[in-house]
Enzyme design. Structure first.
Site, PDB file in Angstrom:
ATOM      1  N   SER A   1      -6.803  -3.108  -0.662  1.00  0.00           N
ATOM      2  CA  SER A   1      -6.918  -1.551  -1.277  1.00  0.00           C
ATOM      3  C   SER A   1      -8.600  -1.620  -1.506  1.00  0.00           C
ATOM      4  O   SER A   1      -8.770   0.103  -0.975  1.00  0.00           O
ATOM      5  CB  SER A   1      -6.413  -1.509  -3.206  1.00  0.00           C
ATOM      6  OG  SER A   1      -6.823  -2.623  -3.518  1.00  0.00           O
TER       7      SER A   1
ATOM      8  N   HIS B   1      -0.204   0.413  -1.650  1.00  0.00           N
ATOM      9  CA  HIS B   1      -0.824   1.125  -0.651  1.00  0.00           C
ATOM     10  C   HIS B   1      -0.342   1.290   0.629  1.00  0.00           C
ATOM     11  O   HIS B   1      -0.755   1.799   1.071  1.00  0.00           O
ATOM     12  CB  HIS B   1      -2.804   0.739  -0.533  1.00  0.00           C
ATOM     13  CG  HIS B   1      -3.086   0.829  -1.495  1.00  0.00           C
ATOM     14  ND1 HIS B   1      -3.609   2.004  -2.103  1.00  0.00           N
ATOM     15  CD2 HIS B   1      -3.581  -0.037  -2.764  1.00  0.00           C
ATOM     16  CE1 HIS B   1      -3.918   1.436  -3.038  1.00  0.00           C
ATOM     17  NE2 HIS B   1      -4.520   1.359  -3.755  1.00  0.00           N
TER      18      HIS B   1
ATOM     19  N   LYS C   1       1.763   5.829  -6.531  1.00  0.00           N
ATOM     20  CA  LYS C   1       0.649   6.676  -5.168  1.00  0.00           C
ATOM     21  C   LYS C   1       1.475   7.665  -4.620  1.00  0.00           C
ATOM     22  O   LYS C   1       1.346   8.544  -4.848  1.00  0.00           O
ATOM     23  CB  LYS C   1       0.032   5.075  -5.103  1.00  0.00           C
ATOM     24  CG  LYS C   1      -0.808   4.541  -5.524  1.00  0.00           C
ATOM     25  CD  LYS C   1      -1.756   2.976  -5.087  1.00  0.00           C
ATOM     26  CE  LYS C   1      -2.053   2.356  -6.168  1.00  0.00           C
ATOM     27  NZ  LYS C   1      -2.159   1.556  -6.323  1.00  0.00           N
TER      28      LYS C   1
HETATM   29  C1  LIG Z   1      -2.273   0.414  -7.915  1.00  0.00           C
HETATM   30  C2  LIG Z   1      -1.929  -1.198  -7.463  1.00  0.00           C
HETATM   31  C3  LIG Z   1      -1.334  -1.808  -8.512  1.00  0.00           C
HETATM   32  C4  LIG Z   1      -0.810  -1.330  -9.555  1.00  0.00           C
HETATM   33  O1  LIG Z   1       0.049  -0.284  -9.877  1.00  0.00           O
HETATM   34  P1  LIG Z   1       0.661   0.563 -10.987  1.00  0.00           P
HETATM   35  O2  LIG Z   1       2.171   1.279 -10.819  1.00  0.00           O
HETATM   36  O3  LIG Z   1       0.016   2.220 -10.897  1.00  0.00           O
HETATM   37  O4  LIG Z   1       0.395  -0.186 -12.270  1.00  0.00           O
HETATM   38  C5  LIG Z   1      -0.755  -3.369  -8.188  1.00  0.00           C
HETATM   39  N1  LIG Z   1      -0.983  -3.061  -7.179  1.00  0.00           N
HETATM   40  C6  LIG Z   1      -1.163  -3.297  -6.005  1.00  0.00           C
HETATM   41  C7  LIG Z   1      -1.569  -3.517  -4.777  1.00  0.00           C
HETATM   42  C8  LIG Z   1      -1.909  -1.755  -6.277  1.00  0.00           C
HETATM   43  O5  LIG Z   1      -2.679  -1.201  -5.298  1.00  0.00           O
END
Ligand SMILES: *Cc1c(COP(=O)(O)O)cnc(C)c1O
Length: 405
Positions: free
Chosen positions: A193, A221, A252
């Site tokens: 990320s 992502h 996301k």
């Molecule tokens: C955003 C993210 C998470 C967390 O996801 P949520 O559903 O918001 O808890 C976990 N792992 C990665 C790699 C992320 O980018």
């Protein structure tokens, strides 16, 4: 004041002093290509709303219909009275989308990652007679790190390899090849990320096969973003269907709401329904949330046009920001790190850009290495060309003003 509160205040003051205190900006509109901050429109370059589904008419309609038909929520965990056909249908759709046999829903991907490692490595009978080993990329997401903290030290060895360093990983796997581990597991984010770079899944699949290890990929992502059909890093790397365990989020690209999942083999998912603690002891997803996610996946399966639009917008933004003289980390992901060096420059740029109608966040030490402060711009399919152009104009103006270009 209680003693603990004095200590907490000191900690908070320290966060403010090192400029790591996180401030929240209320948005007075839906999440989109543009948002309202204090009534003024700003081009949004900080959301994970890659496909613009957070405010998509079809997705909202599905949520509204589910709300009307099934109510606000289940007031239960899944196994007591919290399962609807909608949950089961969504789990099947996710599995099909990411290329596994089945999947299981969680209230977030954070919860999914917290659940996975302790369920699989601690639980089965007879530990003490065996050990498992986890090989984890150094830059894996916080939820993976915390998930691995929940495993028992007696049952599980944890090894960290350098970011995407498959040579070091292979060395570890080969060192351990003769040891009597029960489960060997390679654990990585699909897309990382901070930089938007991709794990070398082709090589990881190959290593997993050769060393009889399980491959775990958190593709939060990646889903909806990379691969021709938006099916994630595995699709982009040509290994769709060859990753053993895939975790992801509904927060996301896939609807921008909330929720997460673990996808894997039928038996893995069946086992997790019994043993994953954040699943068995926590409420099921609200019907509207499940329906919105299902509508998002169906929409992409029917027509991956938003994925293509995201790709075009990303290509355009990357090209143009480069032409203005900014340095970015090359790549194809809509996460576009604009490298600035000093933390103070990143802070000033993001403040000035907000004033100039662009919402973008800065990252600096300790989130990224010292001297590598940056703005992390995130492009969306929701952006119109005009919005991207306005953002670029502001970048140029503020960049010159602050001497960044
Ligand atoms: C955003 C993210 C998470 C967390 O996801 P949520 O559903 O918001 O808890 C976990 N792992 C990665 C790699 C992320 O980018």
């Amino acid at each position: 004041m209680r003693e603990i509160e004095g200590l907490l205040e000191t900690e908070i003051a320290a966060l403010k002093a090192n400029k790591t205190y996180k401030y929240e900006t209320p948005l007075e509109s839906a999440q989109g290509g543009e948002v309202a901050v204090g009534e003024h429109p700003r081009v949004m370059l900080a959301a994970n709303n890659y496909l613009g589904l957070a405010d998509h008419p079809e997705v909202k309609r599905a949520a509204r219909e589910a709300l009307d038909r099934y109510g606000n929520g289940m007031a239960s965990v899944r196994f007591i009275c919290g399962t609807q056909p909608l949950h089961l249908e969504l789990e099947k759709a996710i599995a099909e989308f990411v290329g596994t046999e089945d999947s299981i829903l969680f209230s977030s991907c954070f919860a999914a990652n917290l659940a996975f490692f302790q369920a699989v490595t601690n639980e089965p009978l007879g530990y003490g007679e065996w050990q498992d080993v986890l090989y984890s990329d150094k830059l894996n997401h916080a939820s993976i790190i915390d998930g691995q903290r929940l495993v028992r030290r007696q049952s599980t060895v944890k090894r960290i390899y350098d970011h995407c360093d498959t040579a070091e990983l292979e060395e570890m796997l080969s060192e351990d090849a003769e040891k009597p581990y029960r489960v060997r597991m390679i654990v990585t984010d699909g897309v990382f990320s901070m930089e938007g770079d991709q794990a070398p899944l082709e090589t990881l699949v190959d290593l997993a096969r050769r060393y009889d290890a399980l491959l775990f990929v958190d593709d939060c992502h990646g889903h909806g973003v990379v691969g021709a059909g938006g099916r994630g890093t595995a699709e982009a790397c040509g290994v769709l269907g060859e990753v053993d365990v895939v975790t992801g989020t509904l927060g996301k690209a896939l609807s921008g709401s909330v929720g997460g999942f673990i996808a894997g083999s039928r038996v893995m998912v069946e086992y997790l329904r019994q043993k994953a603690r954040p699943y068995t002891f926590s409420n099921s997803l609200p019907p509207a949330v499940a329906a919105a996610a299902l509508a998002s996946i169906r929409l992409l399966q029917r027509d991956p046009a938003p994925v293509e639009r995201l790709r075009e917008n990303t290509l355009y933004f990357r090209e143009q920001i480069g032409e203005l003289g900014f340095t970015t980390i090359p790549g194809e992901h809509p996460i576009v790190p604009v490298m600035l060096g000093e933390a103070s420059l990143a802070m000033d740029m993001s403040t000035r850009l907000l004033e100039q109608g662009v919402y973008v966040k800065g990252l600096w030490f300790p989130v990224v290495p010292p001297g590598e402060a940056r703005l992390r711009a995130q492009v969306s399919a929701a952006h119109t060309r005009d919005q991207l152009d306005r953002a670029l104009t502001a970048f140029e103006r503020v960049g010159r003003e602050l001497g960044a270009i």
